[in-house]
Write an enzyme that holds these catalytic residues in place. Structure first.
Site, PDB file in Angstrom:
ATOM      1  N   VAL A  28       2.416  -6.185   6.518  1.00  0.00           N
ATOM      2  CA  VAL A  28       3.476  -6.513   7.899  1.00  0.00           C
ATOM      3  C   VAL A  28       3.161  -5.116   8.556  1.00  0.00           C
ATOM      4  O   VAL A  28       2.951  -4.174   8.497  1.00  0.00           O
ATOM      5  CB  VAL A  28       4.812  -6.417   7.474  1.00  0.00           C
ATOM      6  CG1 VAL A  28       5.716  -6.562   8.684  1.00  0.00           C
ATOM      7  CG2 VAL A  28       5.141  -7.484   6.416  1.00  0.00           C
TER       8      VAL A  28
ATOM      9  N   ALA B 225      -1.788   5.886   3.777  1.00  0.00           N
ATOM     10  CA  ALA B 225      -1.783   5.647   2.162  1.00  0.00           C
ATOM     11  C   ALA B 225      -3.183   6.348   1.587  1.00  0.00           C
ATOM     12  O   ALA B 225      -3.274   6.948   0.656  1.00  0.00           O
ATOM     13  CB  ALA B 225      -1.344   4.305   2.003  1.00  0.00           C
TER      14      ALA B 225
ATOM     15  N   SER C 283      -3.882   2.264  10.775  1.00  0.00           N
ATOM     16  CA  SER C 283      -2.832   1.721  11.288  1.00  0.00           C
ATOM     17  C   SER C 283      -2.789   0.271  11.356  1.00  0.00           C
ATOM     18  O   SER C 283      -3.706  -0.209  12.179  1.00  0.00           O
ATOM     19  CB  SER C 283      -2.479   2.678  12.666  1.00  0.00           C
ATOM     20  OG  SER C 283      -1.298   2.136  13.317  1.00  0.00           O
ATOM     21  N   ARG C 284      -1.645  -0.485  10.899  1.00  0.00           N
ATOM     22  CA  ARG C 284      -1.740  -1.961  11.091  1.00  0.00           C
ATOM     23  C   ARG C 284      -1.274  -2.054  12.663  1.00  0.00           C
ATOM     24  O   ARG C 284      -1.870  -3.144  13.098  1.00  0.00           O
ATOM     25  CB  ARG C 284      -0.627  -2.400  10.271  1.00  0.00           C
ATOM     26  CG  ARG C 284      -0.779  -2.142   8.737  1.00  0.00           C
ATOM     27  CD  ARG C 284       0.248  -2.380   7.958  1.00  0.00           C
ATOM     28  NE  ARG C 284       0.742  -1.714   6.652  1.00  0.00           N
ATOM     29  CZ  ARG C 284       1.612  -1.635   5.984  1.00  0.00           C
ATOM     30  NH1 ARG C 284       2.461  -2.448   6.128  1.00  0.00           N
ATOM     31  NH2 ARG C 284       1.493  -0.842   4.831  1.00  0.00           N
ATOM     32  N   ASN C 285      -0.458  -1.363  13.025  1.00  0.00           N
ATOM     33  CA  ASN C 285       0.234  -1.601  14.454  1.00  0.00           C
ATOM     34  C   ASN C 285      -0.898  -1.350  15.515  1.00  0.00           C
ATOM     35  O   ASN C 285      -0.890  -2.081  16.410  1.00  0.00           O
ATOM     36  CB  ASN C 285       1.500  -0.716  14.682  1.00  0.00           C
ATOM     37  CG  ASN C 285       2.725  -1.057  13.920  1.00  0.00           C
ATOM     38  OD1 ASN C 285       3.391  -2.199  14.092  1.00  0.00           O
ATOM     39  ND2 ASN C 285       2.758  -0.356  12.621  1.00  0.00           N
TER      40      ASN C 285
ATOM     41  N   LYS D 273       7.805   4.332  16.951  1.00  0.00           N
ATOM     42  CA  LYS D 273       6.541   4.639  17.111  1.00  0.00           C
ATOM     43  C   LYS D 273       5.505   3.400  17.046  1.00  0.00           C
ATOM     44  O   LYS D 273       4.433   3.293  17.328  1.00  0.00           O
ATOM     45  CB  LYS D 273       6.069   5.914  16.233  1.00  0.00           C
ATOM     46  CG  LYS D 273       6.549   5.514  14.822  1.00  0.00           C
ATOM     47  CD  LYS D 273       5.072   4.990  14.183  1.00  0.00           C
ATOM     48  CE  LYS D 273       5.377   4.836  12.547  1.00  0.00           C
ATOM     49  NZ  LYS D 273       4.440   4.174  11.853  1.00  0.00           N
TER      50      LYS D 273
ATOM     51  N   SER E  69       0.793  -1.344   0.087  1.00  0.00           N
ATOM     52  CA  SER E  69       0.013  -0.127  -0.015  1.00  0.00           C
ATOM     53  C   SER E  69       1.097   1.229   0.047  1.00  0.00           C
ATOM     54  O   SER E  69       0.507   2.245  -0.859  1.00  0.00           O
ATOM     55  CB  SER E  69      -1.015   0.143   1.116  1.00  0.00           C
ATOM     56  OG  SER E  69      -0.342  -0.076   2.372  1.00  0.00           O
ATOM     57  N   TRP E  70       2.085   1.156   0.674  1.00  0.00           N
ATOM     58  CA  TRP E  70       2.797   2.574   1.230  1.00  0.00           C
ATOM     59  C   TRP E  70       3.642   2.664  -0.314  1.00  0.00           C
ATOM     60  O   TRP E  70       3.909   3.837  -0.824  1.00  0.00           O
ATOM     61  CB  TRP E  70       3.592   2.589   2.140  1.00  0.00           C
ATOM     62  CG  TRP E  70       4.148   3.816   2.441  1.00  0.00           C
ATOM     63  CD1 TRP E  70       5.557   4.060   2.791  1.00  0.00           C
ATOM     64  CD2 TRP E  70       3.578   5.223   2.143  1.00  0.00           C
ATOM     65  NE1 TRP E  70       5.954   5.382   3.177  1.00  0.00           N
ATOM     66  CE2 TRP E  70       4.744   5.976   2.600  1.00  0.00           C
ATOM     67  CE3 TRP E  70       2.439   5.735   1.859  1.00  0.00           C
ATOM     68  CZ2 TRP E  70       4.531   7.416   2.340  1.00  0.00           C
ATOM     69  CZ3 TRP E  70       2.350   6.989   1.710  1.00  0.00           C
ATOM     70  CH2 TRP E  70       3.443   8.024   2.015  1.00  0.00           C
TER      71      TRP E  70
ATOM     72  N   LYS F 109       9.892   1.519   8.068  1.00  0.00           N
ATOM     73  CA  LYS F 109       9.760   1.827   9.248  1.00  0.00           C
ATOM     74  C   LYS F 109      10.116   0.633  10.169  1.00  0.00           C
ATOM     75  O   LYS F 109       9.170   0.416  10.808  1.00  0.00           O
ATOM     76  CB  LYS F 109       8.684   2.736   9.771  1.00  0.00           C
ATOM     77  CG  LYS F 109       8.625   4.063   8.814  1.00  0.00           C
ATOM     78  CD  LYS F 109       7.305   4.830   9.055  1.00  0.00           C
ATOM     79  CE  LYS F 109       6.991   5.995   8.318  1.00  0.00           C
ATOM     80  NZ  LYS F 109       5.537   6.658   8.520  1.00  0.00           N
TER      81      LYS F 109
ATOM     82  N   THR G 224      -0.205   7.005  13.799  1.00  0.00           N
ATOM     83  CA  THR G 224      -0.194   5.533  13.920  1.00  0.00           C
ATOM     84  C   THR G 224      -0.991   5.137  15.091  1.00  0.00           C
ATOM     85  O   THR G 224      -1.561   4.048  15.058  1.00  0.00           O
ATOM     86  CB  THR G 224       1.292   5.054  13.882  1.00  0.00           C
ATOM     87  OG1 THR G 224       1.993   5.891  12.709  1.00  0.00           O
ATOM     88  CG2 THR G 224       1.270   3.716  13.884  1.00  0.00           C
TER      89      THR G 224
END
Length: 335
Positions: free
Chosen positions: A278, A139, A253-255, A190, A13-14, A107, A247
Site C-alpha cells: 500500500v 526496510a 519508497s512506494r509513494n 510526508k 515489509s515493514w 503512517k 521517502t
C-alpha cells in the site's frame, strides 16, 4: 525478570522488519494472514513475498493464528494499513491482556474519521498505552545492517524507555519524543509530498526541482501539523524532515514510485493495481485536503497531488502547480 514477549500484527515489509529488530531483544512472534509467509519465516528465516533475498533474525517466529499471536504479548505492534487498522485492532482486542502497550507502525490517516492511528487505538482499546514508531526507515537498508535512527512517540517516559530497549539494536538507534501528534502527522503527510517528488522525477526534472518540492513540502506539512497541535520542532527532526527526505528520494519508497509512474504518464489505477504493498499517500491526499480546509492552511503541493490521484489531472499539467502559491518571505512552516 521473564523475557519480554512482542507480537507483531502484519507480515508486510515493514512489519516483518520491525519483528526482525525486536527479535534481537525479545521473544517475537509475527502474525500474517498468508500461510506461505508464515512458512517462509519459520522454515527459511525469510519473507519471500516482500523481502526476497534478505535474511531475518533466526529468533523471529510466525503464525497465522491471531489468538496465538496476541494472547501472551507484553508489547503489541500493529503493522497493517491505515484503512484496515480499526477492524484488525478490534479482532486483536478479543485476546489482548489489559494494559499491554500498542505500538503503531502505520503512517496514514483513517479516511472515514480523519483520525491518527493512536487515536484509533485509544478508541478501540481504551486503557492500553499507545505509541508510534516512525522515522526515516527503509526496510531493506535496515535488514542489511545499515545504520538508521527512528522515534518512539509516547507521552509516557516509562513506556518510551521500555520500548526503546525492545527495538534498539547496535545499528538502529531509537529516540523518544512525547509529541505523538507531530510524529504521526509527519509520517502521514510526508507520503503525499513523496508522490509530488516522484512526479517531478518521472517528468525528468532535476535536483533543483526535487529540492524545492521537498523543502516547500516540509513547510506545508509543518504548517498543517502545527495547526493541528504538533510541535514545530518535531517536523525538523527524524519524524518530519528525516522521514520526508528518505521517502522523497529513495527508489524503495512506494509513494515516490507512485509519483514517478504518474510522471511517466501512467494512470493511478494501473499503478496501484500492480503494487503488492500500500502507498498510503494516495488516499491520504484526500484527507489532507479536507484537514487543510478545516484548519485554513494553504497546501498547494498536496492540492496538485490530490488532483492527479483523484481528479484525473495529468502530472504534466500539475507540474506548474507543484510549487504554487503566493511568494513572499520564507518562513518554515508558514506562508
Amino acid at each position: 525478570m521473564k523475557p519480554v514477549s512482542v507480537s507483531v500484527i502484519g507480515g508486510g515489509s515493514w512489519g516483518t522488519t520491525v519483528g526482525h529488530l525486536a527479535a534481537h531483544n525479545a521473544q517475537t512472534l509475527l502474525w500474517a494472514r498468508s500461510e506461505a509467509t508464515v512458512s517462509d519465516i519459520n522454515d527459511y528465516n525469510a519473507n519471500l513475498r516482500y523481502l526476497e533475498g534478505y535474511n531475518l533474525h533466526p529468533g523471529l517466529r510466525a503464525t497465522s493464528d491471531l489468538e496465538e499471536a496476541v494472547r501472551c504479548a507484553d508489547v503489541l505492534v500493529m503493522g497493517v494499513p491505515s484503512q484496515a487498522f480499526r477492524e484488525t485492532l478490534g479482532q486483536v482486542g478479543q485476546f489482548l491482556r489489559p494494559w499491554v502497550p500498542v505500538v503503531s507502525l502505520t503512517k496514514g490517516l483513517e479516511l472515514s474519521t480523519r483520525k491518527r492511528m493512536s487515536q484509533v487505538i485509544h478508541e478501540v482499546l481504551p486503557g492500553h498505552p499507545a505509541a508510534v514508531l516512525t522515522g526515516p526507515n527503509l526496510a531493506k537498508e535496515i535488514l542489511v545492517g545499515d545504520a538508521a535512527a527512528t522515534v518512539i512517540a509516547t507521552p509516557d517516559p516509562v513506556v518510551a524507555e521500555t520500548l526503546q530497549a525492545v527495538f534498539a539494536t547496535e545499528r538502529f538507534r531509537v529516540y523518544a519524543n512525547p509529541d505523538v501528534i507531530g510524529c504521526e502527522l509527519g509520517g502521514a503527510l510526508k507520503n503525499v509530498i513523496a508522490i509530488a517528488s516522484g512526479m517531478a522525477d518521472g517528468l525528468g526534472t532535476g535536483d533543483n526541482t526535487r529540492a524545492a518540492v521537498i523543502t516547500r513540502g516540509l513547510a506545508e506539512l509543518t504548517a498543517l501539523g502545527v495547526a493541528m497541535g504538533g510541535q514545530q520542532v518535531t517536523f525538523a527532526g527524524l519524524a518530519g524532515m528525516g522521514d520526508l527526505i528518505a521517502t522523497c528520494i529513495s527508489p524503495q519508497s512506494r509513494n515516490r514510485h507512485v509519483g514517478e509512474q504518474l510522471g511517466k504518464g501512467r494512470s493511478i489505477e494501473e499503478i496501484v493495481d500492480e503494487m503488492n504493498m500500500v502507498a498510503e499517500g494516495v488516499k491520504t491526499s484526500n484527507v489532507v485536503m479536507e484537514l487543510a480546509r478545516e484548519y485554513e492552511v494553504d497546501v498547494p503541493i498536496t492540492a496538485q497531488v490530490q488532483a492527479v490521484c483523484h481528479e484525473g489531472r495529468s502530472a504534466a499539467d500539475a507540474y506548474s502547480g507543484l510549487l504554487g502559491g503566493r511568494t513572499g518571505v520564507e518562513h518554515l512552516g508558514y506562508e
